[in-house]
Design an enzyme around this catalytic site. Structure first.
Site, PDB file in Angstrom:
ATOM      1  N   SER A 128      -7.695   3.552   9.147  1.00  0.00           N
ATOM      2  CA  SER A 128      -8.416   3.516   7.873  1.00  0.00           C
ATOM      3  C   SER A 128      -7.685   2.614   6.873  1.00  0.00           C
ATOM      4  O   SER A 128      -8.272   1.703   6.275  1.00  0.00           O
ATOM      5  CB  SER A 128      -8.524   4.952   7.332  1.00  0.00           C
ATOM      6  OG  SER A 128      -8.927   4.964   5.993  1.00  0.00           O
ATOM      7  N   HIS A 169       0.854  -1.193   0.000  1.00  0.00           N
ATOM      8  CA  HIS A 169       0.000   0.000   0.000  1.00  0.00           C
ATOM      9  C   HIS A 169       0.880   1.229   0.000  1.00  0.00           C
ATOM     10  O   HIS A 169       1.832   1.316   0.781  1.00  0.00           O
ATOM     11  CB  HIS A 169      -0.912   0.027   1.238  1.00  0.00           C
ATOM     12  CG  HIS A 169      -1.758   1.257   1.288  1.00  0.00           C
ATOM     13  ND1 HIS A 169      -2.967   1.358   0.628  1.00  0.00           N
ATOM     14  CD2 HIS A 169      -1.549   2.454   1.868  1.00  0.00           C
ATOM     15  CE1 HIS A 169      -3.459   2.573   0.817  1.00  0.00           C
ATOM     16  NE2 HIS A 169      -2.622   3.257   1.566  1.00  0.00           N
ATOM     17  N   LYS A 205      -8.666  -1.801   5.933  1.00  0.00           N
ATOM     18  CA  LYS A 205      -8.928  -2.333   4.582  1.00  0.00           C
ATOM     19  C   LYS A 205      -7.918  -3.411   4.221  1.00  0.00           C
ATOM     20  O   LYS A 205      -8.261  -4.435   3.630  1.00  0.00           O
ATOM     21  CB  LYS A 205      -8.889  -1.195   3.559  1.00  0.00           C
ATOM     22  CG  LYS A 205     -10.133  -0.306   3.652  1.00  0.00           C
ATOM     23  CD  LYS A 205     -10.038   0.915   2.770  1.00  0.00           C
ATOM     24  CE  LYS A 205      -9.101   1.939   3.351  1.00  0.00           C
ATOM     25  NZ  LYS A 205      -9.249   3.294   2.851  1.00  0.00           N
ATOM     26  N   ASP A 244     -15.230   2.283   7.443  1.00  0.00           N
ATOM     27  CA  ASP A 244     -14.184   3.200   6.983  1.00  0.00           C
ATOM     28  C   ASP A 244     -14.685   4.074   5.839  1.00  0.00           C
ATOM     29  O   ASP A 244     -14.359   5.258   5.768  1.00  0.00           O
ATOM     30  CB  ASP A 244     -12.938   2.426   6.536  1.00  0.00           C
ATOM     31  CG  ASP A 244     -11.929   3.374   5.896  1.00  0.00           C
ATOM     32  OD1 ASP A 244     -11.424   4.253   6.611  1.00  0.00           O
ATOM     33  OD2 ASP A 244     -11.694   3.281   4.677  1.00  0.00           O
ATOM     34  N   ARG A 291     -14.574  12.499   7.289  1.00  0.00           N
ATOM     35  CA  ARG A 291     -13.304  13.184   7.607  1.00  0.00           C
ATOM     36  C   ARG A 291     -12.912  14.150   6.500  1.00  0.00           C
ATOM     37  O   ARG A 291     -12.377  15.224   6.748  1.00  0.00           O
ATOM     38  CB  ARG A 291     -12.193  12.142   7.806  1.00  0.00           C
ATOM     39  CG  ARG A 291     -12.333  11.373   9.111  1.00  0.00           C
ATOM     40  CD  ARG A 291     -11.455  10.136   9.107  1.00  0.00           C
ATOM     41  NE  ARG A 291     -10.083  10.450   8.790  1.00  0.00           N
ATOM     42  CZ  ARG A 291      -9.251   9.610   8.146  1.00  0.00           C
ATOM     43  NH1 ARG A 291      -9.645   8.415   7.771  1.00  0.00           N
ATOM     44  NH2 ARG A 291      -8.014   9.979   7.905  1.00  0.00           N
TER      45      ARG A 291
END
Ligand code: URA
Length: 433
Positions: A189, A88, A193, A167, A174
């Protein structure tokens, strides 16, 4: 009669406002009640601001992450019979690394289940880039994903709506309440995931610098540490690289042009920084999956990774040999003097590409796949007056003026010997076991 609720949202908001640590049961209830609509957006907005201002302990962040995972489905690839490893990135300008990285790692028999998103604002989305390949489909079923992981070894696709729905709701809130940049909220967050996605190993590319989400390296380091701890606590072997995002990555910013550059890397070429980061992240992804010492460079140079790429694209309906879209209009910016390119700032170039149509301002907007920027020089390169520095590409020429405004002052030609911006290494640090 309505069921009796375990807690009162106002009590929990007051507690966080007054710096009291929330219990596991309180956090579980808050996330569950917010997901089902009992806790109102107004209340959750106050809570996220209290978290932004007062922070959370490691235990609270872990509980928040686990509660968000529990709000939806959790995928399981244990039946594949091979290790899984994912990456990620916190996002940057010209960051196309997922494209060459997925097939490269999959080539070594480590499955890569890469659930990706679309771009919003100046950072591009991996799915937007791949959708410039004619026929390629981002939306596939869980069964198709499993089959592709088994047969090809890697997949990049859209995350289904069932993954961490808490999320999705919280992130949208947010975004409009000025509470995105809170480390406990970002870390939970991202990691909710990734853990729900079911990978057994994970590498985080945490960016710092002017084109990154968190510009300060120390804040990026704290985010990386927090996420590595969350991964390890959840049984996912996790490490992170802290990487420089002061200048754009590679020579292309956009969608189709980033796919072209990724294919160059898969053919053993491509810009040095894109190749370096792809190789470093591939080594990390293999290492966290228990596979050290593989000939990663060799798989780029001898066509093995390209082979896996072609099979992965074809498996999702794409034609790996198809011509990629080319923009109708181009505008070339040239050097106004001889010298050395000493500055080239990532963020303004990202914004310019977005204004050219490569990104979207609203979730529902389409992107223009051929729009974007090609850089012809990088910091440290000698340039001559009149030489092209970069080319803007768009389908509508009206877009050039605002893109040029964005990059005004974003690059500078200096004299030979002048210090060059961001001479530091591309990979500044590694965090993990
Ligand atoms: N990306 C995410 O998925 N969540 C955040 O909070 C920030 C970036």
């Amino acid at each position: 009669m309505a069921g009796v609720e375990a807690f009162d949202a106002v009590d929990l908001i007051r507690a966080k406002r007054d710096r009291r640590e929330l219990t596991t049961a309180e956090i579980d209830w808050l996330v569950e009640a917010y997901t089902r609509g009992y806790v109102a957006d107004e209340q959750m907005s106050a809570m996220t601001m209290a978290i932004f201002l007062n922070g959370m302990t490691r235990r609270e962040i872990r509980d928040l992450t686990m509660a968000m995972i529990a709000s939806g489905e959790r995928m399981d690839f244990s039946g594949l019979g091979k290790p899984t490893s994912d990456k990620h990135s916190t996002g940057g300008v010209g960051d196309k690394i997922t494209l060459p990285l997925m097939p490269l790692v999959a080539t070594f028999g480590v499955a890569v289940p890469q659930l990706s998103g679309r771009g919003l604002g100046h950072t591009g989305g991996t799915l937007d880039k791949l959708e410039s390949i004619p026929g390629w489909r981002a939306e596939i079923t869980n069964d198709e994903m499993f089959a592709q992981l088994r047969d090809v070894g890697g997949v990049i696709c859209a995350a289904g709506a069932g993954l961490a729905p808490a999320d999705k709701k919280l992130y949208a809130l947010r975004d409009i309440t000025g509470t995105v940049e809170a480390i406990p909220l970002i870390a939970s967050s991202i990691m909710s995931k990734k853990i729900a996605e079911g990978t057994s190993a994970l590498v985080l590319d945490v960016k710092f610098g002017s084109g990154a989400f968190l510009q300060d390296i120390e804040r990026s380091r704290e985010l990386a540490r927090t996420m590595v701890e969350l991964g390890e606590d959840a049984g996912v072997a996790t490490s992170a690289l802290l990487t420089n995002m002061n200048v754009p990555l590679g020579l292309t910013i956009g969608n189709a042009n980033e796919v072209r550059e990724s294919v160059e890397v898969l053919a053993g070429g491509g810009p040095a920084d894109v190749r370096e980061l792809t190789i470093a992240l591939a080594r990390e992804m293999l290492a966290v999956a228990g596979r050290d010492g593989e000939d990663v460079e060799g798989a780029l140079d001898d066509g093995r990774a390209m082979d896996t790429w072609r099979r992965a694209i074809a498996a999702q309906g794409g034609d790996p040999d198809a011509e990629l879209p080319v923009a109708r209009e181009h505008h070339v910016v040239t050097a106004d003097r001889d010298g050395v390119l000493v500055e080239q700032h990532a963020l303004p170039f990202g914004i310019a590409a977005w204004r050219l149509g490569a990104g979207r301002a609203r979730k529902q907007d389409p992107v223009q796949h051929a729009a974007g920027i090609e850089l012809h020089a990088k910091p440290g390169d000698e340039v001559r007056a009149g030489q092209p520095l970069f080319t803007l590409a768009a389908d509508e020429p009206e877009r050039f003026a605002r893109a040029l405004e964005a990059v005004e002052g974003a690059w500078r030609i200096g004299d030979p010997g002048e210090p060059v911006q961001d001479g530091g290494p591309l990979i500044a640090d590694r965090i993990g076991r």
